[in-house]
Motif scaffolding. Structure first.
Motif, PDB file in Angstrom:
ATOM      1  N   TRP A 129      48.516  26.076  49.595  1.00 24.66           N
ATOM      2  CA  TRP A 129      47.148  26.575  49.748  1.00 24.66           C
ATOM      3  C   TRP A 129      46.660  27.132  48.417  1.00 24.66           C
ATOM      4  CZ3 TRP A 129      46.487  31.451  53.320  1.00 24.66           C
ATOM      5  CH2 TRP A 129      45.158  31.874  53.337  1.00 24.66           C
ATOM      6  N   VAL A 130      45.535  26.633  47.957  1.00 23.30           N
ATOM      7  CA  VAL A 130      44.927  27.079  46.700  1.00 23.30           C
ATOM      8  C   VAL A 130      43.624  27.800  47.023  1.00 23.30           C
ATOM      9  CG1 VAL A 130      43.825  26.322  44.552  1.00 23.30           C
ATOM     10  CG2 VAL A 130      45.970  25.248  45.315  1.00 23.30           C
ATOM     11  N   TYR A 131      43.411  28.940  46.370  1.00 28.68           N
ATOM     12  CA  TYR A 131      42.197  29.738  46.616  1.00 28.68           C
ATOM     13  C   TYR A 131      41.279  29.681  45.400  1.00 28.68           C
ATOM     14  CZ  TYR A 131      39.300  33.683  48.190  1.00 28.68           C
ATOM     15  OH  TYR A 131      38.261  34.478  48.604  1.00 28.68           O
ATOM     16  N   ARG A 132      39.990  29.374  45.645  1.00 31.11           N
ATOM     17  CA  ARG A 132      38.964  29.434  44.611  1.00 31.11           C
ATOM     18  C   ARG A 132      37.776  30.240  45.124  1.00 31.11           C
ATOM     19  NH1 ARG A 132      39.373  23.085  42.595  1.00 31.11           N
ATOM     20  NH2 ARG A 132      41.511  23.268  41.789  1.00 31.11           N
ATOM     21  N   PHE A 133      37.016  30.794  44.213  1.00 29.08           N
ATOM     22  CA  PHE A 133      35.967  31.765  44.564  1.00 29.08           C
ATOM     23  C   PHE A 133      34.624  31.102  44.876  1.00 29.08           C
ATOM     24  CE2 PHE A 133      38.864  33.865  41.525  1.00 29.08           C
ATOM     25  CZ  PHE A 133      39.332  34.875  42.341  1.00 29.08           C
ATOM     26  N   PHE A 134      34.054  31.506  46.026  1.00 30.64           N
ATOM     27  CA  PHE A 134      32.702  31.083  46.385  1.00 30.64           C
ATOM     28  C   PHE A 134      32.031  32.219  47.157  1.00 30.64           C
ATOM     29  CE2 PHE A 134      30.040  27.620  48.743  1.00 30.64           C
ATOM     30  CZ  PHE A 134      28.961  27.876  47.910  1.00 30.64           C
ATOM     31  N   PRO A 135      31.848  33.390  46.514  1.00 32.02           N
ATOM     32  CA  PRO A 135      31.228  34.524  47.207  1.00 32.02           C
ATOM     33  C   PRO A 135      29.753  34.281  47.484  1.00 32.02           C
ATOM     34  CG  PRO A 135      31.481  35.009  44.865  1.00 32.02           C
ATOM     35  CD  PRO A 135      32.192  33.703  45.118  1.00 32.02           C
ATOM     36  N   TYR A 144      30.601  39.459  46.030  1.00 34.45           N
ATOM     37  CA  TYR A 144      30.784  39.253  44.590  1.00 34.45           C
ATOM     38  C   TYR A 144      31.731  40.287  43.988  1.00 34.45           C
ATOM     39  CZ  TYR A 144      29.563  37.596  39.927  1.00 34.45           C
ATOM     40  OH  TYR A 144      29.611  37.045  38.664  1.00 34.45           O
ATOM     41  N   THR A 145      31.590  41.549  44.390  1.00 30.21           N
ATOM     42  CA  THR A 145      32.476  42.580  43.844  1.00 30.21           C
ATOM     43  C   THR A 145      33.922  42.351  44.276  1.00 30.21           C
ATOM     44  OG1 THR A 145      31.829  44.029  45.677  1.00 30.21           O
ATOM     45  CG2 THR A 145      30.731  44.365  43.577  1.00 30.21           C
ATOM     46  N   GLU A 146      34.126  41.882  45.492  1.00 33.27           N
ATOM     47  CA  GLU A 146      35.483  41.566  45.940  1.00 33.27           C
ATOM     48  C   GLU A 146      36.061  40.394  45.146  1.00 33.27           C
ATOM     49  OE1 GLU A 146      36.034  41.171  50.140  1.00 33.27           O
ATOM     50  OE2 GLU A 146      35.071  43.092  50.594  1.00 33.27           O
ATOM     51  N   ALA A 147      35.215  39.421  44.823  1.00 34.99           N
ATOM     52  CA  ALA A 147      35.677  38.292  44.014  1.00 34.99           C
ATOM     53  C   ALA A 147      36.104  38.773  42.627  1.00 34.99           C
ATOM     54  CB  ALA A 147      34.586  37.232  43.905  1.00 34.99           C
ATOM     55  N   LEU A 148      35.317  39.668  42.020  1.00 33.61           N
ATOM     56  CA  LEU A 148      35.692  40.239  40.726  1.00 33.61           C
ATOM     57  C   LEU A 148      37.035  40.965  40.829  1.00 33.61           C
ATOM     58  CD1 LEU A 148      32.277  41.800  39.583  1.00 33.61           C
ATOM     59  CD2 LEU A 148      33.343  39.734  38.667  1.00 33.61           C
ATOM     60  N   ALA A 149      37.184  41.747  41.883  1.00 37.05           N
ATOM     61  CA  ALA A 149      38.419  42.510  42.063  1.00 37.05           C
ATOM     62  C   ALA A 149      39.617  41.583  42.241  1.00 37.05           C
ATOM     63  CB  ALA A 149      38.278  43.444  43.266  1.00 37.05           C
ATOM     64  N   LEU A 150      39.449  40.551  43.055  1.00 41.99           N
ATOM     65  CA  LEU A 150      40.530  39.587  43.270  1.00 41.99           C
ATOM     66  C   LEU A 150      40.935  38.904  41.969  1.00 41.99           C
ATOM     67  CD1 LEU A 150      39.321  38.006  46.609  1.00 41.99           C
ATOM     68  CD2 LEU A 150      41.643  38.878  46.222  1.00 41.99           C
ATOM     69  N   SER A 151      39.936  38.500  41.198  1.00 39.11           N
ATOM     70  CA  SER A 151      40.214  37.839  39.940  1.00 39.11           C
ATOM     71  C   SER A 151      41.006  38.750  39.006  1.00 39.11           C
ATOM     72  CB  SER A 151      38.897  37.411  39.290  1.00 39.11           C
ATOM     73  OG  SER A 151      39.135  36.768  38.053  1.00 39.11           O
ATOM     74  N   CYS A 152      40.633  40.016  38.949  1.00 43.45           N
ATOM     75  CA  CYS A 152      41.319  40.958  38.063  1.00 43.45           C
ATOM     76  C   CYS A 152      42.738  41.248  38.535  1.00 43.45           C
ATOM     77  CB  CYS A 152      40.515  42.255  37.969  1.00 43.45           C
ATOM     78  SG  CYS A 152      38.987  42.078  37.018  1.00 43.45           S
ATOM     79  N   VAL A 153      42.920  41.378  39.829  1.00 41.70           N
ATOM     80  CA  VAL A 153      44.269  41.597  40.353  1.00 41.70           C
ATOM     81  C   VAL A 153      45.160  40.401  40.043  1.00 41.70           C
ATOM     82  CG1 VAL A 153      45.622  41.783  42.481  1.00 41.70           C
ATOM     83  CG2 VAL A 153      43.642  43.253  42.127  1.00 41.70           C
ATOM     84  N   GLY A 154      44.612  39.201  40.182  1.00 40.22           N
ATOM     85  CA  GLY A 154      45.391  38.011  39.847  1.00 40.22           C
ATOM     86  C   GLY A 154      45.733  37.958  38.369  1.00 40.22           C
ATOM     87  N   GLU A 155      44.750  38.302  37.529  1.00 39.30           N
ATOM     88  CA  GLU A 155      44.977  38.276  36.079  1.00 39.30           C
ATOM     89  C   GLU A 155      46.006  39.315  35.654  1.00 39.30           C
ATOM     90  OE1 GLU A 155      42.473  39.360  32.024  1.00 39.30           O
ATOM     91  OE2 GLU A 155      41.400  38.520  33.748  1.00 39.30           O
ATOM     92  N   TRP A 163      47.729  37.253  46.155  1.00 36.15           N
ATOM     93  CA  TRP A 163      47.731  36.916  47.578  1.00 36.15           C
ATOM     94  C   TRP A 163      47.916  38.153  48.460  1.00 36.15           C
ATOM     95  CZ3 TRP A 163      45.950  32.581  49.529  1.00 36.15           C
ATOM     96  CH2 TRP A 163      45.848  31.464  48.685  1.00 36.15           C
ATOM     97  N   THR A 164      48.726  39.099  48.001  1.00 39.59           N
ATOM     98  CA  THR A 164      48.884  40.346  48.752  1.00 39.59           C
ATOM     99  C   THR A 164      47.547  41.085  48.840  1.00 39.59           C
ATOM    100  OG1 THR A 164      51.181  40.571  48.031  1.00 39.59           O
ATOM    101  CG2 THR A 164      50.096  42.558  48.823  1.00 39.59           C
ATOM    102  N   TYR A 165      46.843  41.122  47.719  1.00 43.51           N
ATOM    103  CA  TYR A 165      45.543  41.790  47.662  1.00 43.51           C
ATOM    104  C   TYR A 165      44.522  41.073  48.544  1.00 43.51           C
ATOM    105  CZ  TYR A 165      41.790  44.427  45.245  1.00 43.51           C
ATOM    106  OH  TYR A 165      40.739  45.264  44.926  1.00 43.51           O
ATOM    107  N   LEU A 166      44.520  39.751  48.498  1.00 48.50           N
ATOM    108  CA  LEU A 166      43.606  38.980  49.342  1.00 48.50           C
ATOM    109  C   LEU A 166      43.885  39.229  50.819  1.00 48.50           C
ATOM    110  CD1 LEU A 166      41.426  36.840  49.853  1.00 48.50           C
ATOM    111  CD2 LEU A 166      43.196  35.089  49.569  1.00 48.50           C
ATOM    112  N   ASP A 167      45.161  39.280  51.198  1.00 45.80           N
ATOM    113  CA  ASP A 167      45.509  39.533  52.598  1.00 45.80           C
ATOM    114  C   ASP A 167      44.969  40.880  53.072  1.00 45.80           C
ATOM    115  OD1 ASP A 167      46.864  37.119  52.729  1.00 45.80           O
ATOM    116  OD2 ASP A 167      48.853  37.997  52.454  1.00 45.80           O
ATOM    117  N   THR A 168      44.843  41.826  52.145  1.00 48.65           N
ATOM    118  CA  THR A 168      44.257  43.127  52.488  1.00 48.65           C
ATOM    119  C   THR A 168      42.744  43.029  52.610  1.00 48.65           C
ATOM    120  OG1 THR A 168      46.031  44.349  51.365  1.00 48.65           O
ATOM    121  CG2 THR A 168      43.948  45.510  51.714  1.00 48.65           C
TER     122      THR A 168
END
Length: 260
Positions: A129-135, A144-155, A163-168
C-alpha cells in the motif's frame, strides 16, 4: 459494483455537496461535547434536512463540467509506479501496489483505511500500500495541515513512523481551527519526532510545494475525490482504478484480476 459510500468530491471538480448519511470521524479530542437543548436539536435537524455542511441543498452530486477531467480508467505509467519518495506499507517488491491518493481528514478515507490494512495483511507480502497526498481543504478544514504534518513526520521519522502517525490522524477529528492544532505536534513527538524540527518543517515552503504537487498530480490523472486508488501489477503494468471507499470484496476482486 458501486462503492459502499460515495467518495468526497473536491469543489473544483464537482459540487461541494455531501451525500446523505455521511460517516463521521471519531469525536474531537480537543473540544468538549456541546450540550444542546431539545429545541435546538430539533431546529438543527430541520436545517440539516435541507442543507449540507456547506449550506447548499443536499442532493446527488451533479456531473462534472465539460472542462473537468472524466473519471480515470488508467493513469500514466510513471504515476502507477513506486517512487523513492513514496511511503509504503508492506513489501516493496509485492506483486501488486495499491497507490492511494488520500485525505486524512476525509470520513470516507477513514472508512477505507482498515480495508487496505486488512488487504496488506491478507495477501501476506503480495500486495503493498502506497500513500500519496490529496487533501480536500474545501471540504475538510484540517486536510491540508494534516498533510503537512504527515509529510514532516515521514521526512523526520521515516517510513514506519509515517504510517504510525497516519493511523492516529485518520481516526481523530481535530480542532476546527487548523492554526491552533497543537495536537499535530503532540502526536509527532509521541512518535519520536523532535518538536522543533517538526515545526520548522511544517512551516517550510518546500513542504507545502510537495503537497501542492501531489494535489496537482491527483487532479491531472482524473481523481475526482478521495480515496482514489490505483491498483497496479508491478511486473506487467496492468492497472485497475478504485475510485472510492469500495468494500473489501470488490478491492480483492480487482487485485486478483491483476494477478492472473
Amino acid at each position: 459494483m458501486e462503492p459502499e459510500n460515495t467518495h468526497e468530491m473536491p469543489t473544483d471538480k464537482a459540487t461541494d455537496e455531501q451525500p446523505a448519511m455521511t460517516p463521521t470521524k471519531k469525536p474531537s479530542i480537543t473540544l468538549p461535547a456541546a450540550i444542546l437543548s431539545g429545541a435546538v436539536i430539533i431546529a438543527l435537524a430541520i436545517v440539516f434536512a435541507f442543507h449540507s455542511k456547506g449550506g447548499a441543498p443536499t442532493a446527488p452530486a451533479t456531473a462534472p463540467t465539460a472542462a473537468a477531467p472524466q473519471g480515470a480508467t488508467t493513469v500514466p505509467a510513471d504515476v502507477a509506479t513506486l517512487r523513492s519518495s513514496d511511503y509504503i506499507r508492506g513489501n516493496k517488491n509485492a506483486d501488486v501496489l495499491l497507490i492511494e491518493y488520500s485525505d486524512s481528514d476525509c470520513p470516507f478515507c477513514q472508512k477505507f483505511h482498515p480495508t487496505l490494512q486488512q488487504i496488506v495483511s491478507d495477501y501476506n507480502g503480495k500486495v503493498a500500500w502506497v500513500y500519496r497526498f490529496f487533501p480536500l481543504a474545501s471540504l475538510h478544514p484540517n486536510a491540508y495541515t494534516e498533510a503537512l504534518a504527515l509529510s514532516c513526520v515521514g521526512e523526520l521519522g521515516g517510513n514506519d513512523t509515517f504510517w504510525t502517525y497516519l493511523d492516529t490522524l485518520i481516526n481523530v477529528t481535530l480542532n476546527p481551527d487548523p492554526t491552533s492544532n497543537e495536537a499535530l505536534t503532540t502526536f509527532a513527538t509521541k512518535d519520536g519526532v523532535d518538536a522543533n524540527l517538526f515545526k520548522t518543517c511544517f512551516a517550510s515552503k518546500d513542504t507545502s510545494k510537495a503537497i501542492d504537487a501531489s494535489i496537482a498530480e491527483a487532479q491531472a490523472i482524473g481523481a475526482r475525490g478521495t480515496p482514489f486508488t490505483i491498483a497496479v501489477n508491478q511486473k506487467t503494468g496492468k492497472q485497475a482504478i478504485i475510485p472510492g471507499a469500495y468494500p473489501i470484496e470488490y478491492v480483492k476482486q480487482q487485485i486478483d484480476s491483476l494477478m492472473k
